[in-house]
Design an enzyme around this catalytic site. Structure first.
Site, mmCIF file in Angstrom:
data_model
loop_
_atom_site.group_PDB
_atom_site.id
_atom_site.type_symbol
_atom_site.label_atom_id
_atom_site.label_comp_id
_atom_site.label_asym_id
_atom_site.label_seq_id
_atom_site.Cartn_x
_atom_site.Cartn_y
_atom_site.Cartn_z
ATOM 1 N N CYS A 133 0.861 -1.181 0.000
ATOM 2 C CA CYS A 133 0.000 0.000 0.000
ATOM 3 C C CYS A 133 0.897 1.230 0.000
ATOM 4 O O CYS A 133 2.083 1.143 0.256
ATOM 5 C CB CYS A 133 -0.870 0.037 1.254
ATOM 6 S SG CYS A 133 -2.015 -1.337 1.353
ATOM 7 N N GLY A 149 -0.612 0.456 -4.966
ATOM 8 C CA GLY A 149 -1.946 -0.061 -4.694
ATOM 9 C C GLY A 149 -2.977 0.580 -5.598
ATOM 10 O O GLY A 149 -3.093 1.802 -5.612
ATOM 11 N N ASN A 173 0.630 0.913 5.934
ATOM 12 C CA ASN A 173 1.225 0.052 4.904
ATOM 13 C C ASN A 173 1.970 -1.064 5.625
ATOM 14 O O ASN A 173 2.808 -0.784 6.480
ATOM 15 C CB ASN A 173 2.179 0.871 4.031
ATOM 16 C CG ASN A 173 3.041 -0.003 3.113
ATOM 17 O OD1 ASN A 173 4.169 0.342 2.822
ATOM 18 N ND2 ASN A 173 2.520 -1.113 2.673
ATOM 19 N N GLY A 174 1.661 -2.308 5.236
ATOM 20 C CA GLY A 174 2.343 -3.445 5.868
ATOM 21 C C GLY A 174 1.336 -4.439 6.392
ATOM 22 O O GLY A 174 0.126 -4.218 6.285
ATOM 23 N N TYR A 192 11.621 -4.692 -6.618
ATOM 24 C CA TYR A 192 10.419 -4.558 -7.451
ATOM 25 C C TYR A 192 9.484 -3.402 -7.114
ATOM 26 O O TYR A 192 9.051 -2.671 -7.993
ATOM 27 C CB TYR A 192 9.626 -5.875 -7.401
ATOM 28 C CG TYR A 192 8.273 -5.751 -8.059
ATOM 29 C CD1 TYR A 192 8.152 -5.756 -9.445
ATOM 30 C CD2 TYR A 192 7.111 -5.596 -7.300
ATOM 31 C CE1 TYR A 192 6.918 -5.609 -10.050
ATOM 32 C CE2 TYR A 192 5.876 -5.450 -7.908
ATOM 33 C CZ TYR A 192 5.776 -5.462 -9.282
ATOM 34 O OH TYR A 192 4.568 -5.307 -9.882
HETATM 35 P P1 AMP Z 1 5.237 -14.542 -12.202
HETATM 36 O O1 AMP Z 1 4.716 -14.176 -13.541
HETATM 37 O O2 AMP Z 1 4.192 -15.122 -11.306
HETATM 38 O O3 AMP Z 1 6.490 -15.358 -12.236
HETATM 39 O O4 AMP Z 1 5.624 -13.170 -11.464
HETATM 40 C C1 AMP Z 1 6.749 -12.440 -11.857
HETATM 41 C C2 AMP Z 1 6.361 -11.120 -12.427
HETATM 42 O O5 AMP Z 1 5.489 -10.422 -11.527
HETATM 43 C C3 AMP Z 1 7.562 -10.240 -12.638
HETATM 44 O O6 AMP Z 1 7.424 -9.628 -13.896
HETATM 45 C C4 AMP Z 1 7.494 -9.215 -11.522
HETATM 46 O O7 AMP Z 1 7.890 -7.942 -11.975
HETATM 47 C C5 AMP Z 1 6.050 -9.181 -11.117
HETATM 48 N N1 AMP Z 1 5.874 -9.085 -9.659
HETATM 49 C C6 AMP Z 1 6.688 -9.485 -8.680
HETATM 50 N N2 AMP Z 1 6.151 -9.227 -7.469
HETATM 51 C C7 AMP Z 1 4.954 -8.656 -7.690
HETATM 52 C C8 AMP Z 1 3.887 -8.157 -6.845
HETATM 53 N N3 AMP Z 1 3.950 -8.229 -5.532
HETATM 54 N N4 AMP Z 1 2.791 -7.638 -7.424
HETATM 55 C C9 AMP Z 1 2.691 -7.579 -8.759
HETATM 56 N N5 AMP Z 1 3.644 -8.017 -9.605
HETATM 57 C C10 AMP Z 1 4.765 -8.565 -9.087
#
Ligand code: AMP
Length: 517
Positions: free
Chosen positions: A41, A68, A145-146, A287
């Site tokens: 968030c 978010g 947030n958290g 990320y």
């Molecule tokens: P996946 O497709 O399930 O392997 O997820 C990896 C992709 O999701 C990567 O492109 C990341 O940039 C993105 N990603 C990683 N963590 C998150 C997150 N918490 N929320 C949304 N996207 C994420």
């Protein structure tokens, strides 16, 4: 003997291949996985503003929208009438907090705002923050947030003691604990409430005369302090200050409470002893945070480039070009390109109108989502050996879809490189991957993942490499300098509710009421 072991090895390999095929089918055909990574968030607050604060808060929240997108809310305090004003709505900040009527109704030179990122079902309006409560010494609004790790335990205990809960959010616990504190001032009472909670929090609290910011004892979630003229501002990330033209002062320290007042004074208190080493969440750097934010005085963009450079050194490959998975892999891909000498190209073009893919309810929908969002750039890809860079691999959805997309567009070879180590352990502090089964690297070796996603090769950044690239390696005095349990399984706080198989499912079961959202 040699023949025998080769036969055994062949059998083992074909059993493994059958297992992987089954797994692949299972992931594509099974009904929705219960949860995705989510629950980051964004929080933003201001006090002592020379103008009405609502439009500045809306602008700050807009800069934190990446943290978010499910809902947003603002609570302000109007000194002239001594009234709080609150407005909360599902959807993007710009979907609601843009109309003059909405902003004009949020009167006052102080306020806090929140952008919420949650997935399951619709966003119930009751769970949209900031929360507000009338306490015996005045009103109080809170934005968080958290994630707390003792929500279920603490909530059950408070209910048994006769407290009533209106939401299923862990944030309400802060309100309840603050309300029951016997301390005199609201700041003291908020401080008192922290003794009962366990987990990750960056909190903003608005009272009639103060804007309070608090960070959890080891600083898992970020919070920064700045100035806009005579006003104090607090936000999850410094990019929100750039958006409103505020000046960055410093990070709020782990375990610190800052109390900013209307008269321009600021007090800093220690809620918890200074930890030997602060442990901000490493995923913020990898990320979550926006590339133009600074964490701990360091540019997120530069840090991600350093991760890419290190990745190139650790996982070299003979190829024609380096390309990012946009946007999350861009900075690391630039770093990889710089260090490897391979040209940087856009092998994938991102459509900006397709919405988020990560939280789609089923694997099939997520795969379709990736295909809708990203398209192969045939002019670059055809006949080429490509190194593709992403920041992380979670379920493998993105990488699987993209490998096949690039092959269809004529790529000769697709080599995947991930700018962080394999994610093997669930998170309970705000990224929420509550089950290990959702994490591909928890149950598969790197070679199995490579086969699964169909890439020619696959490489992850090592944990040591990650730390070195962030200038916080084992020789660093504050090692480990991050909350890195996603890779190591070493959690920096007690996981009080963890005995439950699915923490989040339990939280959703906390209320017997099923409302349409
Ligand atoms: P996946 O497709 O399930 O392997 O997820 C990896 C992709 O999701 C990567 O492109 C990341 O940039 C993105 N990603 C990683 N963590 C998150 C997150 N918490 N929320 C949304 N996207 C994420």
């Amino acid at each position: 003997m040699v023949e025998f072991s080769r036969q055994t090895e062949n059998k083992r390999q074909s059993a493994r291949a059958r297992f992987l095929q089954r797994e692949q089918r299972r992931l594509i055909d099974t009904p929705p996985l219960p949860r995705a990574l989510h629950e980051e968030c964004g929080v933003f607050g201001i006090i002592g503003h020379s103008e009405e604060s609502s439009s500045t808060i809306a602008l700050g929240l807009h800069a934190l929208q990446h943290r978010g997108q499910e809902a947003a809310g603002i609570v302000t305090f109007d000194h002239a009438t001594q009234k709080f004003h609150s407005d909360r709505a599902a959807g993007l900040v710009s979907g609601h907090f843009i109309s003059e009527d909405v902003l004009d109704a949020l009167k006052g030179s102080a306020g806090i705002g929140h952008t919420r990122y949650s997935t399951t079902g619709g966003t119930n309006v009751k769970n949209i923050q900031p929360f507000y409560a009338d306490l015996d010494r005045g009103g109080l609004a809170i934005a968080h947030n958290g994630n707390l790790t003792n929500t279920v335990t603490l909530r059950s205990q408070l209910i048994r003691e006769g407290r009533i809960f209106h939401t299923t959010s862990d944030t309400e616990l802060f309100l309840k604990l603050t309300a029951q504190s016997r301390k005199l001032s609201l700041a003291d009472r908020v401080m008192d409430s922290l003794g009962g909670v366990e987990g990750a929090y960056a909190l903003l609290v608005l009272t009639a005369d103060a804007l309070i910011g608090v960070r959890d004892p080891v600083g898992i979630r970020p919070l920064v302090l700045g100035r806009l003229g005579n006003a104090y501002v607090l936000a999850s990330e410094s990019c929100a200050f750039d958006q409103i033209g505020a000046e960055f002062m410093r990070d709020v320290e782990p375990g610190e409470m800052v109390i900013c007042r209307r008269d321009g004074t600021m007090e800093s208190r220690r809620c918890f002893p200074k930890p030997p080493n602060a442990r901000p969440c490493i995923f913020e750097l990898i990320y979550f945070a926006r590339p133009n934010s600074f964490v701990d005085g360091k540019s997120i963009y530069q840090l991600r480039k350093q991760l890419g450079e290190r990745l190139a050194i650790e996982t070299p490959i003979d190829a024609d070009l380096v390309a990012p998975i946009p946007d999350s892999g861009v900075a690391a891909a630039i770093g990889y390109s710089n260090a490897s000498g391979l040209p940087y190209e856009m092998a994938l073009i991102r459509g900006h109108y397709s919405g988020r893919t990560f939280i789609q309810p089923s694997q099939r929908m997520r795969k379709l989502g990736v295909e809708r969002k990203l398209s192969a750039n045939a002019g670059v890809v055809k006949g080429k050996r490509i190194v593709l860079i992403d920041d992380s691999l979670v379920r493998g959805t993105t990488s699987t879809a993209i490998t096949s997309m690039l092959r269809k567009a004529g790529a000769k070879e697709v080599h995947f490189r991930i700018a962080c180590p394999p994610i093997r352990y669930p998170d309970y502090y705000g990224i929420n991957t509550p089950t290990r089964e959702e994490l591909m690297a928890a149950t598969h070796s790197v070679e199995e993942i490579r086969q699964f996603i169909g890439a020619d090769s696959l490489g992850f950044l090592s944990l040591e490499g990650l730390y070195e690239a962030l200038d916080k390696g084992p020789r660093h005095t504050e090692y480990p300098a991050f909350t890195d349990h996603c890779f190591t399984g070493e959690y920096p706080t007690a996981l009080v509710d963890k005995t439950m198989q699915d923490h989040q499912a339990q939280i959703e079961q906390l209320s017997f009421l099923k409302e349409s959202s």
